[in-house]
Design a protein around this motif. Structure first.
Motif, PDB file in Angstrom:
ATOM      1  N   GLU A 106       0.836  -1.212   0.000  1.00  0.00           N
ATOM      2  CA  GLU A 106       0.000   0.000   0.000  1.00  0.00           C
ATOM      3  C   GLU A 106       0.862   1.250   0.000  1.00  0.00           C
ATOM      4  O   GLU A 106       2.007   1.237   0.465  1.00  0.00           O
ATOM      5  N   LEU A 150      -0.423   4.415   1.145  1.00  0.00           N
ATOM      6  CA  LEU A 150      -1.291   5.404   1.787  1.00  0.00           C
ATOM      7  C   LEU A 150      -0.530   6.532   2.473  1.00  0.00           C
ATOM      8  O   LEU A 150      -1.081   7.627   2.645  1.00  0.00           O
ATOM      9  N   MET A 186      -0.414   9.149  -0.050  1.00  0.00           N
ATOM     10  CA  MET A 186      -1.752   9.711  -0.233  1.00  0.00           C
ATOM     11  C   MET A 186      -2.128  10.665   0.901  1.00  0.00           C
ATOM     12  O   MET A 186      -2.891  11.606   0.708  1.00  0.00           O
ATOM     13  N   PRO A 235      -4.568   6.069  -4.563  1.00  0.00           N
ATOM     14  CA  PRO A 235      -4.288   4.945  -3.670  1.00  0.00           C
ATOM     15  C   PRO A 235      -4.069   3.654  -4.459  1.00  0.00           C
ATOM     16  O   PRO A 235      -4.786   3.365  -5.416  1.00  0.00           O
ATOM     17  N   LEU A 254      -7.892  10.978   3.898  1.00  0.00           N
ATOM     18  CA  LEU A 254      -7.853  10.183   2.668  1.00  0.00           C
ATOM     19  C   LEU A 254      -9.078  10.492   1.806  1.00  0.00           C
ATOM     20  O   LEU A 254      -8.963  10.697   0.591  1.00  0.00           O
TER      21      LEU A 254
END
Length: 273
Positions: free
Chosen positions: A44, A46, A49, A208, A265
């Motif tokens: 991931e 994130l 992000m 994402p 997010l």
């Protein structure tokens, strides 16, 4: 020690990936650690992000992926794995690769993988490539052709010592990445990480990207699209509405964000969806 394995809380790491029993520097242990890591720690991006830097020091990696039970991308995952292997007693060498995955042009060296010695042989290990990645180590030599679960992987060879990791899909062999056995050091991944986490052409700064490899299915969430691909080539695709996103992160990838993180997010990447 190259990977700072002495700083790793090895008991916490082994618990995180579900490994039980004695961990020894042999092939049986290496396979079990690789399988457990891939099954437990998702790919991931994130942090990017959420507007935060991707930190590669071992303390940050442990805090994020072990204690907070998050995932990471290739440098994070393979640096943590390298530290664990080093702590157990394996000889670990870092390598760099050019991702292909359907690219029509030659890409820079921006992927990390590992060369690990076990039972007198060198093994290609990579817990950080995402859904198409290896479930277990494979021998680090050209001509290898192995099955893992229902997936098939091979290593081809090209000029100047280049090796190519491939996986077989419904259309035949598909090149994942090309690499050589030239050693990379931790500082090299700091440079690669800066490009991958900040450059406008990096695929990881726009939306994402979450991925998980498993014996029977490859799962991806790219932006708002969730895709599950099976070895026979069949796939399910659907858009995940914002109302289901938090549950999807937990159910499919085991990622639980804090309330403030999740709100950020949504604000930055899913506003108006």
């Amino acid at each position: 020690m190259t990977w700072n394995g002495e700083e790793l809380d090895i008991e916490a790491y082994l618990a995180r990936i579900g490994y039980e029993g004695e961990a020894k520097p042999d092939l049986e242990t290496l396979r079990a650690l690789h399988r457990g890591h891939v099954a437990s720690i998702p790919f991931e991006n994130l942090e990017i992000m959420l507007g935060r830097p991707v930190l590669l020091d071992l303390a940050a990696l442990q805090d994020k992926m072990v204690h907070r039970r998050r995932g990471g991308y290739c440098y994070e995952q393979n640096l943590l794995f390298a530290a664990a292997l080093e702590r157990i007693g394996f000889s670990v060498k870092g390598l760099g690769a050019r991702v292909r995955a359907g690219a029509s042009t030659t890409r820079a060296v921006t992927h990390m993988l590992l060369d690990v010695e076990a039972d007198g042989e060198q093994w290609h290990c990579d817990v950080g490539f995402g859904a198409d990645g290896l479930l277990e180590p494979i021998p680090l030599r050209a001509g290898v052709d192995v099955s893992q679960g229902e997936w098939r992987f091979g290593i081809g060879s090209e000029e100047e010592g280049v090796r190519v990791l491939r996986t077989q899909n419904a259309d035949g062999w598909f090149d994942l990445y090309a690499y050589t056995t030239t050693r990379c050091l931790p500082v090299d991944y700091v440079v690669m990480n800066h490009y991958t986490s900040t450059h406008p052409k990096s695929p990881f700064i726009r939306r994402p990207v979450l991925q998980q490899a498993a014996p029977g299915v490859r799962c991806r969430l790219i932006g708002a699209q969730l895709t599950r691909t099976r070895p026979d080539g069949s796939r399910d695709e659907r858009d995940v509405p914002v109302s289901e996103l938090r549950h999807t992160l937990v159910r499919e990838f085991g990622i639980e964000l804090g309330d403030d993180e999740f709100a950020e997010l949504i604000r930055v990447h899913y506003a108006g969806a």
